[in-house]
Design a protein around this motif. Structure first.
Motif, PDB file in Angstrom:
ATOM      1  N   LEU A  22      31.796  37.873  48.571  1.00 58.57           N
ATOM      2  CA  LEU A  22      33.176  37.430  48.787  1.00 58.57           C
ATOM      3  C   LEU A  22      34.021  38.531  49.398  1.00 58.57           C
ATOM      4  O   LEU A  22      34.854  38.283  50.262  1.00 58.57           O
ATOM      5  CB  LEU A  22      33.798  36.962  47.462  1.00 58.57           C
ATOM      6  N   CYS A  33      32.787  45.186  42.240  1.00 60.94           N
ATOM      7  CA  CYS A  33      33.684  45.411  43.380  1.00 60.94           C
ATOM      8  C   CYS A  33      34.540  46.664  43.180  1.00 60.94           C
ATOM      9  O   CYS A  33      35.490  46.891  43.925  1.00 60.94           O
ATOM     10  CB  CYS A  33      34.575  44.203  43.603  1.00 60.94           C
ATOM     11  N   GLU A  89      39.495  30.087  34.588  1.00 60.29           N
ATOM     12  CA  GLU A  89      38.973  31.451  34.528  1.00 60.29           C
ATOM     13  C   GLU A  89      38.066  31.750  35.722  1.00 60.29           C
ATOM     14  O   GLU A  89      38.114  32.839  36.293  1.00 60.29           O
ATOM     15  CB  GLU A  89      38.175  31.666  33.241  1.00 60.29           C
ATOM     16  N   GLN A  90      37.229  30.758  36.078  1.00 63.82           N
ATOM     17  CA  GLN A  90      36.317  30.962  37.203  1.00 63.82           C
ATOM     18  C   GLN A  90      37.061  31.192  38.509  1.00 63.82           C
ATOM     19  O   GLN A  90      36.681  32.026  39.317  1.00 63.82           O
ATOM     20  CB  GLN A  90      35.460  29.717  37.377  1.00 63.82           C
ATOM     21  N   PHE A  96      29.730  32.011  36.920  1.00 63.54           N
ATOM     22  CA  PHE A  96      29.597  30.840  37.770  1.00 63.54           C
ATOM     23  C   PHE A  96      28.314  30.108  37.402  1.00 63.54           C
ATOM     24  O   PHE A  96      27.216  30.620  37.632  1.00 63.54           O
ATOM     25  CB  PHE A  96      29.611  31.256  39.237  1.00 63.54           C
ATOM     26  N   HIS A 135      26.627  27.720  38.527  1.00 64.28           N
ATOM     27  CA  HIS A 135      25.689  27.229  39.539  1.00 64.28           C
ATOM     28  C   HIS A 135      24.918  28.359  40.205  1.00 64.28           C
ATOM     29  O   HIS A 135      24.119  28.113  41.099  1.00 64.28           O
ATOM     30  CB  HIS A 135      26.441  26.434  40.601  1.00 64.28           C
ATOM     31  N   ARG A 169      32.266  28.534  48.131  1.00 69.74           N
ATOM     32  CA  ARG A 169      31.272  29.226  47.305  1.00 69.74           C
ATOM     33  C   ARG A 169      31.372  28.887  45.820  1.00 69.74           C
ATOM     34  O   ARG A 169      30.407  29.006  45.078  1.00 69.74           O
ATOM     35  CB  ARG A 169      31.375  30.753  47.481  1.00 69.74           C
ATOM     36  N   VAL A 170      32.547  28.518  45.355  1.00 64.22           N
ATOM     37  CA  VAL A 170      32.708  28.257  43.925  1.00 64.22           C
ATOM     38  C   VAL A 170      32.900  26.763  43.646  1.00 64.22           C
ATOM     39  O   VAL A 170      32.214  26.188  42.804  1.00 64.22           O
ATOM     40  CB  VAL A 170      33.895  29.069  43.349  1.00 64.22           C
ATOM     41  N   ALA A 183      43.765  40.062  42.609  1.00 64.97           N
ATOM     42  CA  ALA A 183      43.287  40.854  43.743  1.00 64.97           C
ATOM     43  C   ALA A 183      42.097  41.688  43.307  1.00 64.97           C
ATOM     44  O   ALA A 183      41.919  41.968  42.120  1.00 64.97           O
ATOM     45  CB  ALA A 183      44.416  41.746  44.253  1.00 64.97           C
ATOM     46  N   PRO A 184      41.248  42.087  44.269  1.00 63.86           N
ATOM     47  CA  PRO A 184      40.028  42.825  43.929  1.00 63.86           C
ATOM     48  C   PRO A 184      40.292  44.170  43.256  1.00 63.86           C
ATOM     49  O   PRO A 184      39.398  44.712  42.618  1.00 63.86           O
ATOM     50  CB  PRO A 184      39.351  43.031  45.284  1.00 63.86           C
ATOM     51  N   PHE A 214      37.145  37.718  30.857  1.00 67.79           N
ATOM     52  CA  PHE A 214      37.690  36.797  29.858  1.00 67.79           C
ATOM     53  C   PHE A 214      36.723  36.702  28.695  1.00 67.79           C
ATOM     54  O   PHE A 214      35.572  37.137  28.768  1.00 67.79           O
ATOM     55  CB  PHE A 214      37.868  35.402  30.455  1.00 67.79           C
ATOM     56  N   ILE A 230      40.127  32.288  38.892  1.00 68.54           N
ATOM     57  CA  ILE A 230      40.805  33.593  38.868  1.00 68.54           C
ATOM     58  C   ILE A 230      39.785  34.702  39.092  1.00 68.54           C
ATOM     59  O   ILE A 230      39.995  35.624  39.880  1.00 68.54           O
ATOM     60  CB  ILE A 230      41.547  33.774  37.533  1.00 68.54           C
ATOM     61  N   LYS A 231      38.660  34.588  38.398  1.00 65.49           N
ATOM     62  CA  LYS A 231      37.620  35.599  38.539  1.00 65.49           C
ATOM     63  C   LYS A 231      37.193  35.731  40.004  1.00 65.49           C
ATOM     64  O   LYS A 231      37.093  36.836  40.543  1.00 65.49           O
ATOM     65  CB  LYS A 231      36.410  35.213  37.678  1.00 65.49           C
ATOM     66  N   ALA A 232      36.955  34.605  40.657  1.00 69.90           N
ATOM     67  CA  ALA A 232      36.527  34.648  42.062  1.00 69.90           C
ATOM     68  C   ALA A 232      37.582  35.349  42.913  1.00 69.90           C
ATOM     69  O   ALA A 232      37.242  36.114  43.818  1.00 69.90           O
ATOM     70  CB  ALA A 232      36.279  33.237  42.577  1.00 69.90           C
ATOM     71  N   GLN A 233      38.846  35.114  42.606  1.00 70.61           N
ATOM     72  CA  GLN A 233      39.896  35.764  43.395  1.00 70.61           C
ATOM     73  C   GLN A 233      39.913  37.266  43.148  1.00 70.61           C
ATOM     74  O   GLN A 233      40.179  38.045  44.068  1.00 70.61           O
ATOM     75  CB  GLN A 233      41.261  35.161  43.068  1.00 70.61           C
ATOM     76  N   THR A 234      39.610  37.690  41.925  1.00 70.43           N
ATOM     77  CA  THR A 234      39.552  39.132  41.691  1.00 70.43           C
ATOM     78  C   THR A 234      38.317  39.739  42.353  1.00 70.43           C
ATOM     79  O   THR A 234      38.190  40.956  42.425  1.00 70.43           O
ATOM     80  CB  THR A 234      39.514  39.481  40.184  1.00 70.43           C
ATOM     81  N   LEU A 235      37.393  38.888  42.802  1.00 74.38           N
ATOM     82  CA  LEU A 235      36.228  39.390  43.524  1.00 74.38           C
ATOM     83  C   LEU A 235      36.446  39.301  45.034  1.00 74.38           C
ATOM     84  O   LEU A 235      35.528  39.498  45.816  1.00 74.38           O
ATOM     85  CB  LEU A 235      34.976  38.605  43.132  1.00 74.38           C
ATOM     86  N   GLY A 236      37.665  38.945  45.421  1.00 70.17           N
ATOM     87  CA  GLY A 236      37.994  38.973  46.847  1.00 70.17           C
ATOM     88  C   GLY A 236      37.944  37.630  47.545  1.00 70.17           C
ATOM     89  O   GLY A 236      37.944  37.568  48.768  1.00 70.17           O
ATOM     90  N   ALA A 237      37.891  36.520  46.784  1.00 73.02           N
ATOM     91  CA  ALA A 237      37.788  35.210  47.430  1.00 73.02           C
ATOM     92  C   ALA A 237      39.124  34.792  48.037  1.00 73.02           C
ATOM     93  O   ALA A 237      40.173  34.997  47.440  1.00 73.02           O
ATOM     94  CB  ALA A 237      37.331  34.159  46.424  1.00 73.02           C
ATOM     95  N   THR A 294      36.892  30.722  50.984  1.00 70.69           N
ATOM     96  CA  THR A 294      35.608  31.101  50.378  1.00 70.69           C
ATOM     97  C   THR A 294      35.530  30.625  48.925  1.00 70.69           C
ATOM     98  O   THR A 294      34.452  30.295  48.437  1.00 70.69           O
ATOM     99  CB  THR A 294      35.360  32.628  50.456  1.00 70.69           C
ATOM    100  N   TYR A 336      33.792  31.617  29.921  1.00 69.50           N
ATOM    101  CA  TYR A 336      33.982  30.757  31.099  1.00 69.50           C
ATOM    102  C   TYR A 336      34.167  31.490  32.408  1.00 69.50           C
ATOM    103  O   TYR A 336      34.628  30.898  33.363  1.00 69.50           O
ATOM    104  CB  TYR A 336      35.208  29.845  30.940  1.00 69.50           C
TER     105      TYR A 336
END
Ligand code: ATP
Ligand code: MG
Lengths: 245, 270
Positions: free
Chosen positions: A100, A157, B167-168, A85, A87, B185-186, A72-73, A79, B170-177, B181, A82
């Motif tokens: 997001l 965030c 990791e990517q 992102f 891209h 987006r990922v 959660a945010p 980490f 999980i990271k996106a989810q900690t950013l609110g994905a 999304t 890795y």
């Protein structure tokens, strides 16, 4: 900032007891550093705080409320590798967090909202010294630059809790001083509760306001997995706490 | 630096070496053709290069007496239309289903075994079924290519999605994905270069299915023409058509490679 309470926490994988009977209360805005032998369960604890792993028994409370076992945010993570992102350019890697959390349908910001977000991103890029590299892709950055970006990405965030798993473990020792300065600056500014796992004992003393040493209290040479690790030393390092107070 | 493994040709050398096998092939053909024609001027197997020019002149620049069309281009248009529609459908289906499999474990459990089994059906074996059910028109031909290629695209896209470091995600989810999304987006942007790769690698299969379908039931198309003139052993038509198909396939492959480099520069670095 958040108060983190861990009560009678056990973690087992099948027969193997990894963590046993962990009891901790972490104050608001504390910078907790965690050290311990390899395989003693430091990452496992972080993964439970992150919400991707459930304890076998016991509970974790954030500001008194049970932790939701899903990322959660409110809980950011850095980490060792890795987590950028590949891209997205440097700017967009940072922008993504704001997009997001700001646009749930499209995952993109437009117009004024986007301009404001970009301003915030550029300010942060200046702060971490990556403004000049803002249009590069992560694979074009050095390891240290990547990790600075990864840390910035996690704090944009404004999480209440920041988790770091050996964030500097893969970096050249020469640049860790810069990284320490950065992480302390962001911690003081964003007023987060930080958990950082490290293999570097010196680092754990330098950065932390509280140092946790994990080890097994009991040992059975015939069944090495029968007992788990727990906190064997809990050392307050008060000199830094005043910075947040 | 005297080991062969360490020696690299220069730019000119690279081009020259790349051309060499083509030159050898052309030379060998001309030699073989000459020898055979000297023995028997009516030999049809290796027609003289000049007869290719005649054919191309006749098919590409003169109107056919019966239909009034320039057959070369009608055939090319018909085949390319079938191929591109089929590739478009396969790509869109493969990407969306592959993405869904990659993003949602429940969808993975539901679809992946089915797609894997479905992909084992030899497409040519069900061609008769397609003709029976869909008739002899365009739909059946396009369907054959789509059925033949889509399972491979789905599985490859899903495989790529599973290679994206956890990791990517999980990271996106900690950013609110959210799941949605996170997907658009990922995952999606990182799957697009792989889609191009997959389509490129499957171009050969696509042409194979196209020509097979055209050979059996069609009134125009590159494959149709080749199989039509086969009855007269018209090698002077077949060979230029084969060369033309190869050129088209090569151009598509090159175009896709360029598109990948232009649109996804980040995917080249690793
Ligand atoms: N998913 C899993 N399934 C089974 N066992 C696991 C799993 N994850 C971790 N373990 C075990 O739990 C123990 C603790 O692992 P963990 O990764 O937390 O160690 P660590 O303290 O972070 O070690 P290191 O300092 O080497 O990173 C290890 O013995 C490991 O084998
Ligand atoms: Mg670890």
């Amino acid at each position: 900032m958040a108060i983190v309470t861990i009560r009678r926490l056990w973690k087992e994988y099948g027969e193997q007891v990894v963590l046993e009977n962990l009891n901790l209360t972490i104050a608001d805005g504390e910078f907790v550093t965690i050290v311990g032998a390899s395989g003693c369960g430091k990452t496992t604890l972080l993964r439970m705080l992150l919400g991707v792993e459930k304890p076998t028994r016991g509970e974790i409370l954030i500001d008194g409320a049970p932790l939701v076992y899903e990322p959660a945010p409110e809980r950011g993570i850095v980490f060792q590798r890795y987590s950028l992102f590949p891209h997205l350019t440097v700017t967009r890697n940072l922008l993504l967090g704001l997009e997001l959390s700001g646009a749930h349908l499209t995952g993109r910001l437009f117009g004024r909202a986007r301009r404001q977000a970009l301003e915030q991103v550029h300010a942060l890029l200046n702060e971490i010294g990556l403004y000049a590299a803002r249009d590069k892709y992560p694979s074009q950055l050095s390891g240290g630059m990547q990790q600075r970006l990864s840390i910035a990405q996690s704090v944009i965030c404004q999480p209440k809790i920041l988790l770091l798993d050996e964030p500097f473990g893969a970096l050249d020792p020469g640049i860790t001083a810069d990284m320490h300065e950065l992480i302390l600056r962001l911690w003081e500014k964003n007023r987060m509760t930080v958990f950082m796992v490290t293999h570097d004992v010196k680092e754990s003393f330098q950065l932390g306001t509280r140092l946790l040493v994990f080890d097994k209290k009991r040992h059975d040479p015939h069944a090495p997995d029968a007992y788990g690790a727990t906190v064997t030393y809990d050392i307050p390092l008060n000199r830094r706490l005043r910075a947040v107070a | 630096m005297s080991r062969l493994a360490n020696l690299h040709p220069g730019t000119g050398g690279t081009i020259l070496l790349g051309l060499l096998p083509f030159i050898v092939l052309v030379f060998a053909y001309v030699l073989g053709s000459n020898t055979r024609l000297q023995e028997n001027p009516d030999d049809k197997l290796l027609p003289a290069p000049s007869s290719f020019v005649d054919t191309i002149e006749r098919y590409a620049f003169q109107e056919d007496r019966r239909s009034g069309e320039r057959l070369w281009w009608t055939d090319t248009g018909a085949s390319l239309e079938r191929l591109l529609i089929a590739l478009g459908i396969s790509g869109a289906l493969g990407l969306s289903i592959g993405l869904a499999i990659g993003a949602v474990p429940y969808v993975r459990s539901l679809l992946l075994p089915f797609v894997a089994a479905f992909g084992m059906i030899p497409p040519l074996a069900i061609l008769p079924i397609l003709f029976i059910v869909l008739g002899l028109g365009e739909t059946a031909k396009v369907a054959l290519i789509v059925i033949g290629i889509t399972p491979i695209v789905i599985r490859d896209i899903a495989l790529r999605a599973s290679e994206i470091p956890h990791e990517q995600l999980i990271k996106a989810q900690t950013l609110g994905a959210s799941t949605w999304t996170l997907s658009i987006r990922v995952l999606l942007p990182q799957l697009l270069p792989r889609l191009i790769d997959t389509v490129r690698l499957n171009l050969g299969c696509a042409w194979l299915f196209l020509i097979a379908a055209e050979a059996i039931a069609s009134t125009e198309g590159l494959g149709y023409r080749i199989f039509l003139v086969r009855r007269y052993m018209a090698m002077d038509v077949i060979l230029p058509y084969v060369a033309w198909i190869t050129t088209l396939a090569f151009a598509m492959d090159y175009g896709l490679r360029r598109a990948r480099r232009t649109f996804f520069p980040w995917a080249e670095a690793n």
